[in-house]
Motif scaffolding. Structure first.
Motif, PDB file in Angstrom:
ATOM      1  N   SER A 104       0.818  -1.215   0.000  1.00 52.44           N
ATOM      2  CA  SER A 104       0.000   0.000   0.000  1.00 52.44           C
ATOM      3  C   SER A 104       0.851   1.264   0.000  1.00 52.44           C
ATOM      4  CB  SER A 104      -0.962  -0.003   1.191  1.00 52.44           C
ATOM      5  OG  SER A 104      -1.904  -1.051   1.058  1.00 52.44           O
ATOM      6  N   GLY A 125      -5.271   1.537  -5.912  1.00 56.59           N
ATOM      7  CA  GLY A 125      -5.617   0.667  -4.798  1.00 56.59           C
ATOM      8  C   GLY A 125      -6.989   0.056  -4.964  1.00 56.59           C
ATOM      9  N   ALA A 150      -5.075   0.641   4.080  1.00 60.08           N
ATOM     10  CA  ALA A 150      -4.054  -0.192   3.426  1.00 60.08           C
ATOM     11  C   ALA A 150      -4.763  -1.144   2.467  1.00 60.08           C
ATOM     12  CB  ALA A 150      -3.254  -0.977   4.467  1.00 60.08           C
ATOM     13  N   ALA A 182      -1.798   4.107  -1.063  1.00 56.32           N
ATOM     14  CA  ALA A 182      -2.589   4.558   0.082  1.00 56.32           C
ATOM     15  C   ALA A 182      -3.149   5.956  -0.147  1.00 56.32           C
ATOM     16  CB  ALA A 182      -1.731   4.528   1.351  1.00 56.32           C
TER      17      ALA A 182
END
Length: 251
Positions: A104, A125, A150, A182
């Motif tokens: 992350s 992400g 995360a 992140a």
């Protein structure tokens, strides 16, 4: 740094409140390999970049910019302690369970070589969904996962090839910006004021996220954004629009 576990999922029927039945490939299990990894094609057409891995909803999952999903074993271990239960590798729907790698914290555009052949590039992400929550069976899971910040990383395939559990992972390129996975996650989920910072990652960013960031900048009155060059949004002149014959420009 190494690939601790390589995980693939088969399409399995799952019970969903809104529907009588649907299928999902989120339940991934470790395999020994070697397994071929390659670009699957555009989103909506292409599925997983990992051979034998099912993607059942290609509208929201899979495609070249989400070809592979990675999650750190260290983060899974943290969730084990918090939830008080065992979380086997693959349980978060990740294809790659890594060891010794800050997934992350990876930069968008960062490239990893896995084994001797495969090169992957970080794009964004993971965004948690209700299917993820139902799969884990944890109440309020989407909110808890979001607070943790995360999310693990989606990757595109730069160089195809075969990988196996136990293969070394090497970071072979780190771009010159500070846009981490992140940061992208926070900007997309609940801190929209961070969206302009994502433009520094330019075309390495997942194209859907890049478009959202550009629209956000334009909507703030910073000028219509039609291009990003070197990570800097470029404002493009538009016609004034006060009349069909007006030839003046405005920013």
């Amino acid at each position: 740094m190494k690939l601790l576990s390589l995980n693939v999922g088969r399409a399995r029927a799952v019970d969903v409140v809104e529907e009588s039945k649907k299928v999902s490939g989120i339940d991934k299990r470790p395999v020994d390999g070697p397994v071929r990894v390659a670009a699957p094609g555009p989103k909506g057409v292409g599925a997983s970049g990992v051979a034998g891995d099912a993607v059942c909803n290609t509208r929201h999952h899979g495609g070249d910019d989400q070809a592979v999903y990675a999650f750190a074993r260290e983060d899974l271990d943290g969730w084990e302690r918090e939830l008080g239960r065992t979380l086997p590798s693959g349980v978060f729907g990740e294809n790659l369970t890594t060891q010794g790698l800050d997934v992350s914290g990876a930069l968008v555009g960062e490239r990893w070589r896995i084994g001797s052949e495969v090169v992957l590039e970080v794009t964004s992400g993971r965004v948690p969904c209700l299917n993820f929550q139902r799969h884990l069976g944890e109440r309020g899971w989407v909110k808890r996962f979001t607070r943790q910040g995360a999310p693990g990383a989606y990757l595109r395939v730069i160089r195809p090839g075969e990988i196996s559990a136990g293969d070394p992972i090497e970071i072979v390129h780190r771009p010159d910006h500070d846009v981490t996975v992140a940061l992208v996650f926070r900007a997309m989920m609940d801190q929209h004021s961070l969206l302009p910072r994502l433009l520094a990652a330019d075309e390495a960013l997942h194209p859907e996220v890049l478009e959202i960031a550009r629209r956000h900048v334009a909507a703030r009155g910073d000028g219509p954004v039609r291009a990003v060059r070197g990570g800097v949004p470029v404002k493009v002149a538009q016609r004034c629009g006060c009349s069909p014959r007006c030839r003046r420009s405005r920013w």
